[in-house]
Design a protein around this motif. Sequence first.
Motif, PDB file in Angstrom:
ATOM      1  N   PRO A  67      11.146   3.291  -4.361  1.00 22.24           N
ATOM      2  CA  PRO A  67      10.008   4.172  -4.052  1.00 22.24           C
ATOM      3  C   PRO A  67       9.486   4.820  -5.335  1.00 22.24           C
ATOM      4  CG  PRO A  67      11.727   4.498  -2.440  1.00 22.24           C
ATOM      5  CD  PRO A  67      12.296   3.588  -3.493  1.00 22.24           C
ATOM      6  N   GLY A  68       8.157   4.935  -5.417  1.00 24.47           N
ATOM      7  CA  GLY A  68       7.555   5.498  -6.613  1.00 24.47           C
ATOM      8  C   GLY A  68       7.068   4.436  -7.574  1.00 24.47           C
ATOM      9  N   THR A  69       7.440   3.170  -7.315  1.00 25.39           N
ATOM     10  CA  THR A  69       6.971   2.091  -8.170  1.00 25.39           C
ATOM     11  C   THR A  69       5.461   1.932  -8.015  1.00 25.39           C
ATOM     12  OG1 THR A  69       9.064   0.935  -7.847  1.00 25.39           O
ATOM     13  CG2 THR A  69       7.228  -0.377  -8.678  1.00 25.39           C
ATOM     14  N   ILE A  70       4.767   1.894  -9.148  1.00 24.31           N
ATOM     15  CA  ILE A  70       3.332   1.630  -9.121  1.00 24.31           C
ATOM     16  C   ILE A  70       3.167   0.125  -9.303  1.00 24.31           C
ATOM     17  CG2 ILE A  70       1.095   2.152 -10.171  1.00 24.31           C
ATOM     18  CD1 ILE A  70       2.384   4.676  -9.216  1.00 24.31           C
ATOM     19  N   ALA A  71       2.461  -0.528  -8.370  1.00 24.07           N
ATOM     20  CA  ALA A  71       2.353  -1.987  -8.415  1.00 24.07           C
ATOM     21  C   ALA A  71       0.949  -2.406  -8.026  1.00 24.07           C
ATOM     22  CB  ALA A  71       3.386  -2.603  -7.466  1.00 24.07           C
ATOM     23  N   ALA A  72       0.716  -3.726  -8.080  1.00 20.25           N
ATOM     24  CA  ALA A  72      -0.595  -4.268  -7.724  1.00 20.25           C
ATOM     25  C   ALA A  72      -0.919  -3.933  -6.262  1.00 20.25           C
ATOM     26  CB  ALA A  72      -0.605  -5.777  -7.950  1.00 20.25           C
ATOM     27  N   GLU A  73      -2.185  -4.097  -5.903  1.00 17.98           N
ATOM     28  CA  GLU A  73      -2.684  -3.832  -4.543  1.00 17.98           C
ATOM     29  C   GLU A  73      -1.756  -4.438  -3.489  1.00 17.98           C
ATOM     30  OE1 GLU A  73      -4.966  -2.523  -1.550  1.00 17.98           O
ATOM     31  OE2 GLU A  73      -5.324  -2.060  -3.674  1.00 17.98           O
ATOM     32  N   VAL A  74      -1.414  -3.632  -2.459  1.00 20.90           N
ATOM     33  CA  VAL A  74      -0.398  -4.072  -1.487  1.00 20.90           C
ATOM     34  C   VAL A  74      -0.817  -5.326  -0.735  1.00 20.90           C
ATOM     35  CG1 VAL A  74      -1.175  -2.529   0.388  1.00 20.90           C
ATOM     36  CG2 VAL A  74       1.194  -3.305   0.325  1.00 20.90           C
ATOM     37  N   SER A  75      -2.113  -5.464  -0.399  1.00 26.26           N
ATOM     38  CA  SER A  75      -2.531  -6.640   0.366  1.00 26.26           C
ATOM     39  C   SER A  75      -2.367  -7.917  -0.473  1.00 26.26           C
ATOM     40  CB  SER A  75      -3.973  -6.492   0.840  1.00 26.26           C
ATOM     41  OG  SER A  75      -4.818  -6.272  -0.259  1.00 26.26           O
ATOM     42  N   VAL A  76      -2.596  -7.805  -1.785  1.00 27.24           N
ATOM     43  CA  VAL A  76      -2.443  -8.966  -2.665  1.00 27.24           C
ATOM     44  C   VAL A  76      -0.959  -9.345  -2.774  1.00 27.24           C
ATOM     45  CG1 VAL A  76      -2.860  -9.876  -4.987  1.00 27.24           C
ATOM     46  CG2 VAL A  76      -4.470  -8.257  -3.971  1.00 27.24           C
ATOM     47  N   ARG A  77      -0.090  -8.314  -2.870  1.00 29.70           N
ATOM     48  CA  ARG A  77       1.349  -8.594  -2.929  1.00 29.70           C
ATOM     49  C   ARG A  77       1.846  -9.181  -1.623  1.00 29.70           C
ATOM     50  NH1 ARG A  77       4.097  -3.625  -3.672  1.00 29.70           N
ATOM     51  NH2 ARG A  77       2.111  -2.571  -3.377  1.00 29.70           N
ATOM     52  N   GLN A  78       1.327  -8.663  -0.493  1.00 31.87           N
ATOM     53  CA  GLN A  78       1.731  -9.215   0.805  1.00 31.87           C
ATOM     54  C   GLN A  78       1.317 -10.679   0.924  1.00 31.87           C
ATOM     55  OE1 GLN A  78      -0.074  -6.377   3.534  1.00 31.87           O
ATOM     56  NE2 GLN A  78       1.888  -5.376   3.906  1.00 31.87           N
TER      57      GLN A  78
END
Lengths: 56, 226
Positions: B128-139
């Motif tokens: 938790p707290g990780t900043i990452a690429a857009e969630v829909s793209v990762r999904q």
Amino acid sequence: MTTKTIAASGSSTDIATIAFAAVLGLGLIFAAGFSQAGAMHDVAHDSRHATGFPCH
Amino acid sequence: MIRQIGASALFAGLAAGVLAALLQFWFVVPLLMEAELYESGARAHFTDGYIGSDAGAPPLGDALARHAGTLAMNVVAWIGFGLVMAAGFALAHRQGVRIDARRGLVWGLAGFAALALAPAFGLPPELPGTIAAEVSVRQAWWGFCVIATAAGLALMAFGRGPAWLVAGAALLAAPHVIGAPHLDRYFGTAAPELAALFSTRALGVSAAAWALLGVMGGWIWSREAA
């Protein structure tokens, strides 16, 4: 002929059952792991992180 | 058929979901709650030029409703995994492949490879707290990776001849050749030790639960068939 018909209908019932199970399973996985609806996301938050689903 | 699929998926999924949740409460959730201290700013790893921070997680007992949700959603997810695996059992059974506890274990380990290990190679389980690429793209990448890996393993397991092995290996490699979505900066604030332990333990818990899902699913399948 009769035997063949019964075998064929049994087979297509099997395929329908298998497809139903797979779709139901994918639906549960989507709800638990993917749905971004607010309440769903909140209650599933920890299990998503711990299972490795992209969470937010 | 429906009884076999239902019994295998339901009982094995329930057991695997409960095991996954218990192992998560023991090994993973404390790390997750510790990471939230960094996410909220209550604890910092870098302060005034000094690198280092105290270790230690808040007690689990402070958030019982939250953990009940984790247990419930694990059961939902693992029954879902169990249904898809049992559908695979049924397809294999139609081709004359025997399913029992030992074979089930191999199916479970393949499930671990497809739904945990392969996607984690590109997108490690996130503290938790990780900043990452857009969630829909990762999904989208996660889903693509899971499908490609499962299909690749199926080709390798059930295809006949070297061409199928090559095709299967190509499918396994494809998501990683394309590459998971990542940002071009790092934003982590939590201690790296915490992130590493979180990712490896999440994978370890998944491996244990997949093994149980496979063994128990295969065992119930063979009993229902008898």
